[in-house]
Motif scaffolding. Sequence first.
Motif: not given
Length: 461
Positions: A305-310, A314-319
Amino acid sequence: MSVVKKKKRVSKKNKKAWGKYSDIRDVEEFLEDQRLEERLGKFETKPDSELFVVDTAGDNDEVEDKKPISHKLQKRAKLKELPKCFEVLLPTSKVQDPNAKRNHVNPIGFKPTALSKLKQKKLEEKGVFEKKLQEAKKNRQLARDKKRKAKQVRQNFSKDLWGQDLPESKGIPETLVDEFISPEAQLHNVLPTQRLRPKPPLAKTVVTRAAVEAPHPGVSYNPSYQEHQELLQQVGQHEMKMMKREAHLNRVTTGMFRRVTQQEKENQWREEMSAGLPQPHNPANDSGSETDNEYKAVNPPVKNKKKDHKARRKQRERLEEKERLKREKIDKKKITDLYRLRKLQSTIQTREQKQAEERAKRLEKRAATEATALPALSAHKTPVKEPDFVDPKQLSGDLRNIQSTTNLLRDRFESLQRRGALAASKVMMKKKRKLKSYFKPGHKVTEKDIEKYVNRNVKKK
């Protein structure tokens, strides 16, 4: 005149046959001459001074007498020549280098590196080179003084060169010297005090100590109540210390391991021994689902299951938020450290002062222990004196009814060891072997003898 033989007609179709039946001596001679010229150089290129010698003496046989050169001058002249051991390293060929533009590589240590310059500068600042120069100067001065002292002529002529064999030199007084009596007999009649060597003085630590340690007043056969109670307190403290030591040893050795019952031990052994063996089939554990004919994979497939853009945003913002909080924490710590510099400096100063005081105390204590330390006479430790104590019930009040609790000879012997007069020793007791007794039966042995032997063994057990 040599007869030229006619050559046979041979086949030269192969390389081997061509080399066998072809005459190539002229080519080999030409190549050999060319190699010799390459090694020694061509005659056209050599100067006349190497090829010809100018004869200046002429035909006259008279030769001028030359003074022989000294050995020292010959050695000095040979210093300019190349040593024989290095001639092997020189090239013997005059062939030029085929690569005229060869890079020149400097040997290791030809040029000082930045690290070596830095090291040399540090050594100069420390004064290592100056110290070496001073030491070398001092050693030269000592060698000069030693050489000058060895050359000095003895000015005192009062020494008797012939007095080594005289009786007086052997310790025999003038009253016993007689030319008719042998030196052995004269030496035999000398008093022993004049012949024996003087005893070396005792160590300072032995001299400063008292000859016999004064015992505690509470050990007396008729002590006062206060002195007896004081000794009782000391003995009690010593016993408490020994009990704590024994409890500690028991805690760190025997007490560390838990006790297991016999049943638990057997269960553990059975479980360990049956590890890896096939277990017996138990129908109660079988479930009803296994009876179904439905197929189930052991490792079911996983969907990619691929991750979508959202999700990725969200992952980039958390990092980024995690990194920002980390940076803020580091900056805040820097600011607090700047404010803590004064406090850190004061704590460092107090710690250094405390360390200096402790160091001075340690040095003082070490000097005091060295002043009163025992001489190392043996590898064994000196025996520690155990505190003596007499139970109040055993106190007699007079010397007639007193009971001795210690061995006087052993006590004095250990006292000498504690004061350093004797080397500390260890009691070496040989174990007595237990001899087994056997009963030898015979025709004269009665039942009474057997009964007596059995009773005696029972008593021993």
